[in-house]
Every structure is written in C-alpha cells, then in structure tokens.
Design a protein around this motif. Sequence first.
Motif, PDB file in Angstrom:
ATOM      1  N   UNK A  99       0.823  -1.213   0.000  1.00 55.69           N
ATOM      2  CA  UNK A  99       0.000   0.000   0.000  1.00 55.69           C
ATOM      3  C   UNK A  99       0.856   1.262   0.000  1.00 55.69           C
ATOM      4  N   UNK A 100       1.940   1.270   0.782  1.00 50.93           N
ATOM      5  CA  UNK A 100       2.800   2.455   0.841  1.00 50.93           C
ATOM      6  C   UNK A 100       3.508   2.715  -0.483  1.00 50.93           C
ATOM      7  N   UNK A 101       3.832   1.668  -1.205  1.00 54.41           N
ATOM      8  CA  UNK A 101       4.455   1.858  -2.516  1.00 54.41           C
ATOM      9  C   UNK A 101       3.462   2.435  -3.523  1.00 54.41           C
ATOM     10  N   UNK A 150      -8.536   7.492   6.078  1.00 55.76           N
ATOM     11  CA  UNK A 150      -7.497   7.680   5.057  1.00 55.76           C
ATOM     12  C   UNK A 150      -6.958   6.318   4.609  1.00 55.76           C
ATOM     13  N   UNK A 151      -6.643   5.469   5.561  1.00 57.21           N
ATOM     14  CA  UNK A 151      -6.108   4.143   5.251  1.00 57.21           C
ATOM     15  C   UNK A 151      -7.161   3.296   4.531  1.00 57.21           C
ATOM     16  N   UNK A 152      -8.404   3.337   5.013  1.00 59.20           N
ATOM     17  CA  UNK A 152      -9.477   2.551   4.374  1.00 59.20           C
ATOM     18  C   UNK A 152      -9.704   2.981   2.932  1.00 59.20           C
ATOM     19  N   UNK A 174      -9.382   0.574  -0.259  1.00 61.80           N
ATOM     20  CA  UNK A 174     -10.481   0.428  -1.225  1.00 61.80           C
ATOM     21  C   UNK A 174     -10.003   0.755  -2.640  1.00 61.80           C
ATOM     22  N   UNK A 175      -9.241   1.838  -2.794  1.00 58.88           N
ATOM     23  CA  UNK A 175      -8.705   2.184  -4.115  1.00 58.88           C
ATOM     24  C   UNK A 175      -7.768   1.095  -4.630  1.00 58.88           C
ATOM     25  N   UNK A 176      -6.946   0.554  -3.750  1.00 58.60           N
ATOM     26  CA  UNK A 176      -6.044  -0.519  -4.140  1.00 58.60           C
ATOM     27  C   UNK A 176      -6.834  -1.718  -4.648  1.00 58.60           C
TER      28      UNK A 176
END
Length: 98
Positions: A60-62, A86-88, A92-94
């Motif tokens: 996710x961070x990459x 923000x993380x969720x 979801x986008x990922x």
Amino acid sequence: PERFFSDDEYVLAYAEYKTTNYIVPIKKKSRNSELSLADQEFNTKISSMRVKIEHAFGILKERFYSLKSIPVRIKRKEDVVKVNAWIRVCVALNNFLM
C-alpha cells in the motif's frame, strides 16, 4: 486507552509490553523455563500474521505515497477516525485498481 478502544479491541505488542485489557504481548520465555507449547503456537500465529500485515502495508505504501507520512497528529479520537478513513480509502482504491 478507554477513549480509543472498545471492550473487544486490543493491540498485539512486543514481549516487553505489560499485559493490560488493551495490550496482548507475544510470549517470552523466562530465564529458567521454556515456553509452553501453547505459548509457542501463539507466537508462531502472531508472527505469521505480522509478516502478512507488514507486506500488505508495504504494498500500500508503494502505491499510495501519502501513507508513508500521513499529515495528521493524533491527539483526539477524531484524529484516529480521520487516519483510519485515510487508510481505508487507500485500501479500497487498491482493491478497485487490482
């Protein structure tokens, strides 16, 4: 902790942390004894979950550089809600992009 955790929530922690209602540390053997089989199995499960979680956050961070330093200082429960949202959204986008 009561402001940020409900009764059924807790944090898994390193062995150096003291066990509380909200902190469950991995098991550490004492100087004169070995870990029980149940404690060894607990640590194995925890460590395998931790590796998977760290890999997921690395992916996710990459993909979403904003996760490398979220510009929110956590001072109140609302700040925790904002960071979690923000993380969720990134998760979801990922998933959508995959």
